[in-house]
Enzyme design. Structure first.
Site, PDB file in Angstrom:
ATOM      1  N   SER A   1      -6.178  12.128   0.510  1.00 53.09           N
ATOM      2  CA  SER A   1      -4.912  11.412   0.681  1.00 53.09           C
ATOM      3  C   SER A   1      -4.884  10.227  -0.270  1.00 53.09           C
ATOM      4  O   SER A   1      -5.941   9.742  -0.706  1.00 53.09           O
ATOM      5  CB  SER A   1      -4.792  10.884   2.108  1.00 53.09           C
ATOM      6  OG  SER A   1      -3.695   9.978   2.198  1.00 53.09           O
TER       7      SER A   1
ATOM      8  N   TYR B   1      -8.688   7.333   9.803  1.00 52.15           N
ATOM      9  CA  TYR B   1      -8.096   8.289   8.859  1.00 52.15           C
ATOM     10  C   TYR B   1      -8.421   7.910   7.423  1.00 52.15           C
ATOM     11  O   TYR B   1      -8.886   8.725   6.630  1.00 52.15           O
ATOM     12  CB  TYR B   1      -6.580   8.323   9.082  1.00 52.15           C
ATOM     13  CG  TYR B   1      -5.847   9.316   8.201  1.00 52.15           C
ATOM     14  CD1 TYR B   1      -5.775  10.666   8.561  1.00 52.15           C
ATOM     15  CD2 TYR B   1      -5.228   8.918   7.025  1.00 52.15           C
ATOM     16  CE1 TYR B   1      -5.101  11.579   7.765  1.00 52.15           C
ATOM     17  CE2 TYR B   1      -4.553   9.827   6.219  1.00 52.15           C
ATOM     18  CZ  TYR B   1      -4.487  11.154   6.592  1.00 52.15           C
ATOM     19  OH  TYR B   1      -3.816  12.057   5.798  1.00 52.15           O
TER      20      TYR B   1
HETATM   21  P1  NAD Z   1       0.421  19.064   9.651  1.00 54.90           P
HETATM   22  O1  NAD Z   1       0.174  18.346  10.919  1.00 54.90           O
HETATM   23  O2  NAD Z   1       1.788  19.600   9.364  1.00 54.90           O
HETATM   24  O3  NAD Z   1      -0.632  20.247   9.494  1.00 54.90           O
HETATM   25  C1  NAD Z   1      -1.972  20.117   9.856  1.00 54.90           C
HETATM   26  C2  NAD Z   1      -2.432  21.430  10.468  1.00 54.90           C
HETATM   27  O4  NAD Z   1      -3.818  21.305  10.776  1.00 54.90           O
HETATM   28  C3  NAD Z   1      -1.713  21.787  11.774  1.00 54.90           C
HETATM   29  O5  NAD Z   1      -1.239  23.105  11.734  1.00 54.90           O
HETATM   30  C4  NAD Z   1      -2.804  21.628  12.840  1.00 54.90           C
HETATM   31  O6  NAD Z   1      -2.648  22.505  13.937  1.00 54.90           O
HETATM   32  C5  NAD Z   1      -4.045  21.930  12.029  1.00 54.90           C
HETATM   33  N1  NAD Z   1      -5.261  21.394  12.649  1.00 54.90           N
HETATM   34  C6  NAD Z   1      -5.431  20.173  13.252  1.00 54.90           C
HETATM   35  N2  NAD Z   1      -6.669  20.073  13.743  1.00 54.90           N
HETATM   36  C7  NAD Z   1      -7.311  21.240  13.442  1.00 54.90           C
HETATM   37  C8  NAD Z   1      -8.622  21.738  13.686  1.00 54.90           C
HETATM   38  N3  NAD Z   1      -9.533  21.011  14.359  1.00 54.90           N
HETATM   39  N4  NAD Z   1      -8.934  22.976  13.240  1.00 54.90           N
HETATM   40  C9  NAD Z   1      -8.025  23.724  12.573  1.00 54.90           C
HETATM   41  N5  NAD Z   1      -6.762  23.306  12.318  1.00 54.90           N
HETATM   42  C10 NAD Z   1      -6.420  22.083  12.753  1.00 54.90           C
HETATM   43  O7  NAD Z   1       0.000  18.051   8.498  1.00 54.90           O
HETATM   44  P2  NAD Z   1       0.084  18.074   6.895  1.00 54.90           P
HETATM   45  O8  NAD Z   1       0.869  16.912   6.477  1.00 54.90           O
HETATM   46  O9  NAD Z   1       0.417  19.411   6.363  1.00 54.90           O
HETATM   47  O10 NAD Z   1      -1.444  17.732   6.597  1.00 54.90           O
HETATM   48  C11 NAD Z   1      -2.331  18.573   5.936  1.00 54.90           C
HETATM   49  C12 NAD Z   1      -3.403  17.723   5.293  1.00 54.90           C
HETATM   50  O11 NAD Z   1      -2.780  16.825   4.358  1.00 54.90           O
HETATM   51  C13 NAD Z   1      -4.187  16.840   6.254  1.00 54.90           C
HETATM   52  O12 NAD Z   1      -5.550  16.843   5.898  1.00 54.90           O
HETATM   53  C14 NAD Z   1      -3.587  15.478   6.040  1.00 54.90           C
HETATM   54  O13 NAD Z   1      -4.469  14.459   6.357  1.00 54.90           O
HETATM   55  C15 NAD Z   1      -3.265  15.521   4.574  1.00 54.90           C
HETATM   56  N6  NAD Z   1      -2.259  14.556   4.109  1.00 54.90           N
HETATM   57  C16 NAD Z   1      -1.022  14.504   4.657  1.00 54.90           C
HETATM   58  C17 NAD Z   1      -0.119  13.550   4.209  1.00 54.90           C
HETATM   59  C18 NAD Z   1       1.261  13.429   4.817  1.00 54.90           C
HETATM   60  O14 NAD Z   1       1.967  12.467   4.485  1.00 54.90           O
HETATM   61  N7  NAD Z   1       1.689  14.338   5.661  1.00 54.90           N
HETATM   62  C19 NAD Z   1      -0.462  12.673   3.190  1.00 54.90           C
HETATM   63  C20 NAD Z   1      -1.733  12.757   2.640  1.00 54.90           C
HETATM   64  C21 NAD Z   1      -2.616  13.711   3.114  1.00 54.90           C
END
Ligand code: NAD
Length: 257
Positions: A143, A157
């Site tokens: 991130s 986080y």
């Molecule tokens: P999201 O919540 O839409 O998707 C995350 C998915 O991970 C969900 O489907 C959830 O069920 C699954 N998950 C959670 N815990 C789990 C586990 N223990 N085992 C297996 N699956 C699990 O979120 P997103 O925004 O698509 O995030 C994806 C990645 O991107 C994450 O690592 C997040 O930290 C990172 N990220 C997101 C953002 C943002 O602004 N959304 C920014 C930077 C980084």
């Protein structure tokens, strides 16, 4: 098609970045292993891929559990014969994650178990499969907060994502001569469920957007395109990078009016 005959395992594939990446990589010819704990949404992603003529399976796995991580890789090889691409993307941002004083030990441990131990376990079982396939590409979702302190505190986080960067770098160095590339994807703030749940008031959303030169949240589909680049041979000389796809947030000191 950029990924014809490739097999890609995507954790957190039921939603957000993982879902959009599953759909895009399938469109580019890859066979997809969608991994998540949200079975209903994961099955729906698989159905969507199949509807458009692609191949995909769903595997339930909690990435923080070694047995589940081992099984997800075994299922990929069992169903599609090999594994070429691994996107360690599952992650959480807990609503009670805060500063050092306010964050509980439980929230800290849970965040670490999923966000960084999950990446370790994905690699622990995924790398031998990539070696058996003769090489491949690993992308770990970090991130932008791995590089910047967040104005709305989310200490566990932020620390977990910094660890993803450090781990990705070392993995890249360790496995470079095996034809395995490892890169970290650093998304900026996205309009996904994960962030919108955390920035749950308009004030918090605006506070975050002040820092984004482009003045908007990114889209999960924009991250999928970056993953496609890192997964495909288009990035054949790219390893160990912190690939920023962040609307310019990490380049900004003050944002333009
Ligand atoms: P999201 O919540 O839409 O998707 C995350 C998915 O991970 C969900 O489907 C959830 O069920 C699954 N998950 C959670 N815990 C789990 C586990 N223990 N085992 C297996 N699956 C699990 O979120 P997103 O925004 O698509 O995030 C994806 C990645 O991107 C994450 O690592 C997040 O930290 C990172 N990220 C997101 C953002 C943002 O602004 N959304 C920014 C930077 C980084």
């Amino acid at each position: 098609m950029k990924l014809k005959d490739k097999v890609a395992l995507i954790t957190g594939g039921s939603s957000g970045i993982g879902k959009e990446t599953s759909l895009l990589l399938a469109k580019e010819g890859a066979k997809i292993v969608v991994v998540d704990i949200n079975d209903m949404n994961g099955q729906a992603v698989v159905a969507q891929i199949k509807q458009t003529g692609g191949e995909a399976i769903y595997v339930h796995a909690d990435v923080s559990k070694a047995k589940d991580a081992e099984n997800m890789v075994a299922q990929a090889e069992h169903s599609f014969g090999k594994l070429d691409i691994l996107l360690n993307n599952a992650g959480i941002m807990h609503s009670n994650d805060n500063d050092a004083v306010k964050t509980s030990e439980e929230v800290f441990d849970l965040t670490y178990n999923i966000n960084i131990k999950g990446v370790f376990l994905g690699c622990k079982y995924g790398i031998p499969a990539l070696q058996r396939a003769g090489g491949g590409s690993i992308i770990n979702t970090a991130s932008f907060v791995a590089k910047l302190g967040a104005a709305t505190p989310q200490l566990a986080y932020t620390a977990s994502k910094g660890a993803v960067l450090a781990m990705s770098r070392e993995l890249a160095v360790s496995h470079a001569r095996e034809g395995i590339r490892v890169n970290a994807l650093c998304p900026g703030p996205l309009r996904t469920e994960l962030l919108m749940k955390f920035l749950n008031t308009e004030e918090k959303k605006q506070r975050r957007l002040v820092h984004v030169p482009m003045g908007r949240f990114g889209e999960a589909a924009e991250m999928a395109k970056a993953v496609l680049y890192l997964a495909s041979d288009d990035s054949s000389f790219v390893t160990g990078t912190e690939f920023m796809v962040d609307g310019g947030i990490t380049a900004a000191y003050v944002t333009p009016e």
